[in-house]
Design a protein around this motif. Structure first.
Motif, PDB file in Angstrom:
ATOM      1  N   GLY A  46       0.721  -1.173   0.032  1.00 28.19           N
ATOM      2  CA  GLY A  46       0.002  -0.076   0.000  1.00 28.19           C
ATOM      3  C   GLY A  46       0.856   1.392  -0.069  1.00 28.19           C
ATOM      4  O   GLY A  46       1.970   1.461   0.131  1.00 28.19           O
ATOM      5  N   ASP A  47       0.044   2.369  -0.185  1.00 23.69           N
ATOM      6  CA  ASP A  47       0.786   3.942  -0.121  1.00 23.69           C
ATOM      7  C   ASP A  47       1.326   4.137   1.303  1.00 23.69           C
ATOM      8  O   ASP A  47       2.237   4.923   1.166  1.00 23.69           O
ATOM      9  N   THR A  48       0.658   3.558   2.138  1.00 24.88           N
ATOM     10  CA  THR A  48       0.913   4.114   3.741  1.00 24.88           C
ATOM     11  C   THR A  48       2.065   2.874   3.977  1.00 24.88           C
ATOM     12  O   THR A  48       1.916   1.787   4.188  1.00 24.88           O
ATOM     13  N   ILE A  49       3.217   3.448   4.190  1.00 24.57           N
ATOM     14  CA  ILE A  49       4.428   2.854   4.802  1.00 24.57           C
ATOM     15  C   ILE A  49       4.703   2.946   6.301  1.00 24.57           C
ATOM     16  O   ILE A  49       4.963   4.039   6.813  1.00 24.57           O
ATOM     17  N   VAL A  50       4.923   2.036   6.920  1.00 22.57           N
ATOM     18  CA  VAL A  50       5.534   2.059   8.612  1.00 22.57           C
ATOM     19  C   VAL A  50       6.576   1.426   8.731  1.00 22.57           C
ATOM     20  O   VAL A  50       6.651   0.190   8.181  1.00 22.57           O
ATOM     21  N   LEU A  51       7.602   2.010   9.206  1.00 25.17           N
ATOM     22  CA  LEU A  51       8.825   1.161   9.705  1.00 25.17           C
ATOM     23  C   LEU A  51       8.714   0.875  11.068  1.00 25.17           C
ATOM     24  O   LEU A  51       8.439   1.651  12.142  1.00 25.17           O
ATOM     25  N   PHE A  52       8.711  -0.571  11.380  1.00 27.17           N
ATOM     26  CA  PHE A  52       8.864  -1.034  12.792  1.00 27.17           C
ATOM     27  C   PHE A  52      10.277  -1.072  12.999  1.00 27.17           C
ATOM     28  O   PHE A  52      11.295  -1.592  12.513  1.00 27.17           O
ATOM     29  N   ILE A  53      10.503  -0.320  14.345  1.00 22.91           N
ATOM     30  CA  ILE A  53      11.921  -0.264  14.970  1.00 22.91           C
ATOM     31  C   ILE A  53      11.667  -1.289  16.267  1.00 22.91           C
ATOM     32  O   ILE A  53      11.105  -0.656  17.209  1.00 22.91           O
ATOM     33  N   HIS A  54      12.480  -2.390  16.402  1.00 24.39           N
ATOM     34  CA  HIS A  54      12.300  -3.169  17.546  1.00 24.39           C
ATOM     35  C   HIS A  54      13.217  -2.502  18.690  1.00 24.39           C
ATOM     36  O   HIS A  54      13.823  -1.669  18.703  1.00 24.39           O
ATOM     37  N   GLY A  55      13.097  -3.259  19.792  1.00 16.53           N
ATOM     38  CA  GLY A  55      13.799  -2.900  21.057  1.00 16.53           C
ATOM     39  C   GLY A  55      15.094  -3.845  21.466  1.00 16.53           C
ATOM     40  O   GLY A  55      15.403  -4.309  20.535  1.00 16.53           O
ATOM     41  N   ASN A  56      15.633  -3.580  22.423  1.00  8.70           N
ATOM     42  CA  ASN A  56      16.746  -4.115  22.687  1.00  8.70           C
ATOM     43  C   ASN A  56      16.762  -5.547  22.791  1.00  8.70           C
ATOM     44  O   ASN A  56      15.702  -6.222  23.381  1.00  8.70           O
ATOM     45  N   LEU A  57      17.629  -6.540  22.506  1.00 17.45           N
ATOM     46  CA  LEU A  57      17.675  -8.013  22.790  1.00 17.45           C
ATOM     47  C   LEU A  57      16.479  -8.469  21.871  1.00 17.45           C
ATOM     48  O   LEU A  57      16.150  -9.704  21.982  1.00 17.45           O
TER      49      LEU A  57
END
Length: 313
Positions: A46-57
Motif C-alpha cells: 500500500g501507499d502507507t508505509i510504516v517502519l517498525f523499530i524493535h527494542g533491545n535484545l
C-alpha cells in the motif's frame, strides 16, 4: 537474469543495495546501511508505509503474529538493528560508539535511503522509541505518525551496575535469559511458574509459545555491542538530558501504549512524554507487561490499525 539454484532464488538490486533470498520457504531481505548489512522483512502492500523499530535484545520478528491483522493499504517494514536478529554483528568498539542510539538511528535512516523510502510512519517498541526520537529530530520532514509501545522515551534509561550484571548473567545462561524474557511478557506464563523462576506457558497461548521460544534463541545470539553497549548508551542518554530538553519540539503525532504490568519502563516517563510533547496521547493497557506485540498480538494490531489505517500516505 540472476542465477537460480535448486531450492534457492536470489535477486540483487545494485542501485538500492537490496538483496532477496528465498530458501526453504523463508524470506530474508538485506539492505546495506553504511558499513553494515541489515536484515529486514515486510508485510502488506500500500501507499502507507510504516517502519517498525524493535527494542533491545529483540528483532524484526516480534510483530510476526500481529502483522497479519494490520489494515489493508499499509506496507509494514521491519529492520533488525546491527548486532540483532539476522543483521551483521560487528565487534563493539571500547566506548560502544558503534552501538550508540545515534548509530542505530543513522543505520535506520541509511536503510530507508537504500530502500528508496522518502516518507513513512514509525512503529516502535522499547529502546526503538529513543532511536526514533533521534530520527525524528534529525529528519523531521521524513516522518508522519508514531506508534510507540512501552518506549524508552527521550529521557533515556539509566542502568545500575546490578542491571548490567543481570545482562551478563543472561548472556551466560540461556535458561536465565528465558526467565528474564518471560518476566517482560508475563501474561504468556502461569503466575506460579514465574514466581518459582521456571516459566511455564499457559495452555491457551497457541502460536505465541513458538514465537517466544524463537525470540529467546535470537536473544542468546545478539552481539556484545547489544548486551553491553545498549545499557551503556541508554545511561549516557539519560545523563546527558539532551533529548529530554527537546521533547517540546517534537510535533509528530504520537500514540504511546504501555502495559500496566510493565516492569521495564516507568509509567511516569510516558506520562511526561504525553505532557510535554505537543501531540502525544498515552494509553495504559491492563493485564499486559512490556511486550503487547507478543502477549496480545491482535490487540497490538488493533492499536496499530487505529493509528495507521485509512491514511493517504
Amino acid at each position: 537474469m540472476p542465477e537460480l539454484k535448486a531450492g534457492e532464488a536470489s535477486l540483487g538490486v545494485q542501485a538500492g543495495e537490496v538483496n532477496l533470498k528465498v530458501q526453504a520457504g523463508e524470506v530474508n531481505l538485506r539492505v546495506q546501511a553504511g558499513e553494515v548489512s541489515l536484515a529486514w522483512r515486510q508485510w502488506g502492500e500500500g501507499d502507507t508505509i510504516v517502519l517498525f523499530i524493535h527494542g533491545n535484545l529483540a528483532s524484526k520478528d516480534w510483530i510476526e503474529l500481529a502483522a497479519p491483522h494490520f489494515p489493508r493499504g499499509v506496507r509494514t517494514i521491519a529492520i533488525d538493528w546491527r548486532g540483532c536478529g539476522d543483521s551483521d554483528k560487528p565487534a563493539a568498539l571500547p566506548d560502544f560508539s558503534n552501538y550508540s542510539i545515534a548509530q542505530h538511528a543513522d543505520d535506520m535512516l541509511a536503510a530507508l535511503d537504500a530502500l528508496d523510502i522518502g516518507f513513512c510512519h514509525l512503529a516502535t517498541h522499547s529502546t526503538g522509541g529513543i532511536i526514533s526520537t533521534r530520527m525524528l529530530l534529525k529528519q523531521p520532514e521524513r516522518f508522519g505518525r508514531v506508534f510507540s509501545l512501552s518506549p524508552v522515551g527521550p529521557q533515556g534509561l539509566a542502568f545500575t551496575q546490578e542491571n548490567i550484571a543481570l545482562f551478563a548473567r543472561m548472556k551466560a545462561s540461556r535458561d536465565f535469559a528465558r526467565y528474564i524474557m518471560a518476566l517482560t511478557a508475563p501474561s504468556l506464563f502461569e503466575p506460579d511458574s514465574l514466581a518459582a523462576g521456571a516459566p511455564r506457558f499457559r495452555s491457551d497461548i497457541g502460536d505465541r509459545a513458538g514465537l517466544f521460544d524463537h525470540i529467546v534463541e535470537q536473544v542468546c545470539a545478539v552481539s556484545d555491542g547489544i548486551w553491553f553497549g545498549t545499557p551503556d548508551t541508554l545511561t549516557k542518554e539519560a545523563a546527558s538530558g539532551a533529548l529530554k530538553a527537546l521533547m517540546g519540539t517534537i510535533t509528530h503525532p504520537h500514540l504511546v501504549v504501555w502495559g500496566m504490568n510493565d516492569g521495564v519502563i516507568p509509567e511516569a516517563d510516558l506520562k511526561e512524554m504525553a505532557a510535554l510533547m505537543p501531540h502525544c496521547r498515552f494509553v495504559a493497557v491492563p493485564g499486559i507487561g512490556h511486550c503487547l506485540n507478543l502477549e496480545a498480538p491482535e490487540i497490538y494490531a488493533g492499536y496499530f490499525g487505529a493509528w495507521f489505517g485509512g491514511l493517504s500516505g
